[in-house]
Design a protein around this motif. Structure first.
Motif, PDB file in Angstrom:
ATOM      1  N   VAL A  80       0.713  -1.347   0.258  1.00 42.43           N
ATOM      2  CA  VAL A  80      -0.171   0.016  -0.105  1.00 42.43           C
ATOM      3  C   VAL A  80       0.999   1.109   0.023  1.00 42.43           C
ATOM      4  O   VAL A  80       0.778   2.288  -0.821  1.00 42.43           O
ATOM      5  CB  VAL A  80      -0.978  -0.042   1.371  1.00 42.43           C
ATOM      6  N   LEU A  81       2.017   1.251   0.848  1.00 41.24           N
ATOM      7  CA  LEU A  81       2.699   2.584   0.891  1.00 41.24           C
ATOM      8  C   LEU A  81       3.645   2.787  -0.101  1.00 41.24           C
ATOM      9  O   LEU A  81       3.618   3.724  -1.005  1.00 41.24           O
ATOM     10  CB  LEU A  81       3.767   2.282   2.074  1.00 41.24           C
TER      11      LEU A  81
ATOM     12  N   TRP B  54       0.910   3.572  -3.112  1.00 41.25           N
ATOM     13  CA  TRP B  54       0.273   4.884  -2.928  1.00 41.25           C
ATOM     14  C   TRP B  54       1.330   6.037  -3.022  1.00 41.25           C
ATOM     15  O   TRP B  54       1.088   7.026  -3.810  1.00 41.25           O
ATOM     16  CB  TRP B  54      -0.364   4.770  -1.468  1.00 41.25           C
ATOM     17  N   ALA B  55       2.559   5.869  -2.607  1.00 38.69           N
ATOM     18  CA  ALA B  55       3.523   6.915  -2.773  1.00 38.69           C
ATOM     19  C   ALA B  55       3.894   7.161  -4.344  1.00 38.69           C
ATOM     20  O   ALA B  55       3.960   8.201  -4.675  1.00 38.69           O
ATOM     21  CB  ALA B  55       4.722   6.277  -2.168  1.00 38.69           C
TER      22      ALA B  55
ATOM     23  N   ASN C 282       0.982   9.203  -5.729  1.00 40.52           N
ATOM     24  CA  ASN C 282       0.946  10.476  -5.181  1.00 40.52           C
ATOM     25  C   ASN C 282       2.085  11.039  -4.662  1.00 40.52           C
ATOM     26  O   ASN C 282       2.692  11.168  -3.642  1.00 40.52           O
ATOM     27  CB  ASN C 282       0.071  10.209  -3.924  1.00 40.52           C
TER      28      ASN C 282
ATOM     29  N   TRP D 143      -4.756  11.567   0.704  1.00 43.43           N
ATOM     30  CA  TRP D 143      -4.237  10.980   2.124  1.00 43.43           C
ATOM     31  C   TRP D 143      -5.722  10.223   2.748  1.00 43.43           C
ATOM     32  O   TRP D 143      -5.622   9.350   3.367  1.00 43.43           O
ATOM     33  CB  TRP D 143      -4.127  12.274   3.060  1.00 43.43           C
TER      34      TRP D 143
ATOM     35  N   ASP E 113      -7.350   8.187   0.857  1.00 45.91           N
ATOM     36  CA  ASP E 113      -7.377   6.648   0.327  1.00 45.91           C
ATOM     37  C   ASP E 113      -6.207   6.041   1.096  1.00 45.91           C
ATOM     38  O   ASP E 113      -6.399   4.927   1.419  1.00 45.91           O
ATOM     39  CB  ASP E 113      -6.827   6.761  -1.137  1.00 45.91           C
ATOM     40  N   LEU E 114      -5.274   6.594   1.433  1.00 44.75           N
ATOM     41  CA  LEU E 114      -3.961   5.979   2.155  1.00 44.75           C
ATOM     42  C   LEU E 114      -4.521   5.601   3.624  1.00 44.75           C
ATOM     43  O   LEU E 114      -4.332   4.364   4.059  1.00 44.75           O
ATOM     44  CB  LEU E 114      -2.872   6.810   2.326  1.00 44.75           C
TER      45      LEU E 114
ATOM     46  N   HIS F 296      -7.152   2.591   3.238  1.00 45.98           N
ATOM     47  CA  HIS F 296      -6.541   1.289   2.931  1.00 45.98           C
ATOM     48  C   HIS F 296      -5.584   0.971   4.007  1.00 45.98           C
ATOM     49  O   HIS F 296      -5.522  -0.462   4.592  1.00 45.98           O
ATOM     50  CB  HIS F 296      -5.439   1.412   1.895  1.00 45.98           C
ATOM     51  N   LEU F 297      -4.932   1.605   4.947  1.00 45.85           N
ATOM     52  CA  LEU F 297      -4.105   1.062   6.108  1.00 45.85           C
ATOM     53  C   LEU F 297      -5.118   0.833   7.351  1.00 45.85           C
ATOM     54  O   LEU F 297      -4.758  -0.002   8.116  1.00 45.85           O
ATOM     55  CB  LEU F 297      -3.245   2.497   6.632  1.00 45.85           C
TER      56      LEU F 297
ATOM     57  N   HIS G 238     -11.634   0.769   3.119  1.00 46.85           N
ATOM     58  CA  HIS G 238     -11.981   1.152   1.886  1.00 46.85           C
ATOM     59  C   HIS G 238     -12.928   0.481   1.213  1.00 46.85           C
ATOM     60  O   HIS G 238     -13.585   1.028   0.040  1.00 46.85           O
ATOM     61  CB  HIS G 238     -10.740   0.978   0.986  1.00 46.85           C
TER      62      HIS G 238
ATOM     63  N   THR H 151      -5.563   2.436  -5.144  1.00 49.78           N
ATOM     64  CA  THR H 151      -4.299   1.958  -4.886  1.00 49.78           C
ATOM     65  C   THR H 151      -4.004   0.195  -5.163  1.00 49.78           C
ATOM     66  O   THR H 151      -3.240  -0.013  -6.032  1.00 49.78           O
ATOM     67  CB  THR H 151      -4.053   1.965  -3.143  1.00 49.78           C
TER      68      THR H 151
END
Length: 411
Positions: free
Chosen positions: A125-126, A129-130, A133, A140, A142-143, A146-147, A151, A161
């Motif tokens: 995910v990280l 996503w990074a 974005n 943010w 969305d992040l 997901h974390l 979602h 993502t």
């Protein structure tokens, strides 16, 4: 009996109960591993097919010139993952409820589930996503969703993502549900004197859990007219929990049978073939908003249960089971979670940089390219992320307490 001997006998009894609880899970372990591999490969196939549907200028699925091939490719296997997960994770609770065995602590269950899913998932995910974005704050929300595995409740960001991981949100809901109702079921069954009565109570509970999504789907579609594109309505736990309930019912059935009622080879093969034909027919006749489409997933869950049951209860290995024992398929099953996590971002990135051919005729080559990249990545991901993470499970003993690796030092 002297105290040391009584303690030794008690430990032996506990070990015997633990062994009995684990036996159904080991039965058919190779077949289950291969089923995971087949389902993971089918998921990759389905998502490459979806990618070509989405980006094809003519707006049609590439293989739909042949509707039978289209039905085979579009057969969804997510319900299989739900059924299998629920079956394996419910076995210990079913054994505790029906045979009055020990109940594993909720903290141990959740800890082991966390180390199985979270490390690879959070990393993916990280990273993804990074990459999408590059400037903060980015999306943010969305992040965060997901974390926190929420979602699936956001109709706009459910497929952001890591698109396929909406299903992990449901897995988390199932874990929390299981640790909540599992001990309650064990306690309720403790008041019933007969083994058959305890099994019947557990089966009835599974049936109620299976019925809830059926009622929701009927009301949402036919009373409220909710369109199938309302993702939160039809992908949330209220609509998809039937797959988990079906898997729980399979676990109850297998524990209740306790090794009895094995199927002759011909019967196992016939049931497997019937479930496969049923799944194919379900995909073939499913069309947006029709009756089959509305109740596709509960029906598919039952058919997956039949397939697993016919495999696990086979008295002897039938001819097609030999395929499930091939090394390449069991190996794919071993890395299936990593393949599930990484194949979509790999596919999207390959499409973005022009590595995938354009147009419907490029679909087969695109599938080969995605598999050629995704499978080695999945193998590396398993050995460098999944497997080391799994070793954390040794930090806790069978009671869920921190393991003492150096008991001599405390003397």
């Amino acid at each position: 009996m002297p105290a040391p001997r009584r303690e030794k006998a008690a430990r032996g009894a506990d070990a015997a109960r633990t062994e009995a609880a684990a036996a159904p899970a080991r039965a058919g372990a190779t077949e289950i591993q291969s089923f995971r591999g087949i389902a993971a490969l089918s998921t990759v196939l389905f998502h490459v097919w979806q990618q070509y549907h989405t980006y094809d200028a003519r707006g049609s699925h590439p293989p739909l010139d042949n509707r039978f091939l289209g039905a085979l490719i579009s057969l969804e296997v997510i319900d299989f993952f739900f059924v299998l997960s629920a079956y394996l994770l419910t076995l210990s609770y079913a054994r505790a409820a029906i045979d009055r065995g020990p109940v594993r602590p909720a903290r141990l269950f959740l800890f082991r589930r966390a180390i199985r899913i979270v490390p690879l998932y959070f990393l993916a995910v990280l990273v993804v996503w990074a990459s999408r974005n590059p400037s903060l704050p980015g999306d943010w929300r969305d992040l965060v969703e997901h974390l926190t595995f929420t979602h699936v409740f956001d109709g706009d960001r459910i497929f952001y993502t890591l698109g396929p991981t909406w299903s992990l949100s449901l897995e988390i809901v199932f874990y929390l549900t299981l640790v909540a109702i599992g001990p309650l079921a064990v306690r309720a069954c403790g008041r019933i004197g007969t083994r058959g009565g305890r099994a019947a109570l557990c089966a009835a509970g599974c049936a109620v859990l299976f019925a809830v999504p059926l009622v929701w789907l009927a009301v949402a579609r036919y009373a409220w007219g909710v369109p199938h594109t309302d993702w939160a309505a039809y992908f949330g736990p209220q609509a998809r929990f039937g797959g988990f309930a079906a898997g729980m019912g399979l676990a109850v059935l297998m524990v209740a049978l306790d090794g009895r009622g094995k199927l002759p080879g011909w019967c196992s093969a016939a049931l497997s073939a019937a479930s496969a034909v049923g799944l194919f027919a379900l995909s073939l006749y499913s069309a947006p908003e029709n009756l089959v489409f509305t109740f596709y997933h509960p029906i598919a869950s039952l058919l997956w249960v039949v397939l697993l049951y016919s495999t696990l209860q086979a008295a002897q290995r039938v001819r097609w089971h030999r395929v499930l024992h091939t090394r390449w398929l069991t190996g794919t099953g071993l890395v299936s979670y990593s393949l599930f996590i990484w194949h979509e971002p790999i596919m999207l990135q390959a499409h973005k940089v022009g590595l995938l051919p354009r147009g419907p005729e490029g679909f087969p080559l695109a599938l080969l390219i995605v598999l050629a990249v995704s499978i080695p990545v999945a193998v590396a991901s398993y050995w460098f992320i999944e497997y080391p993470s799994s070793l954390l499970g040794r930090l806790k003993d069978s009671s869920g307490k921190p393991r003492d690796f150096y008991p001599e030092a405390a003397r």
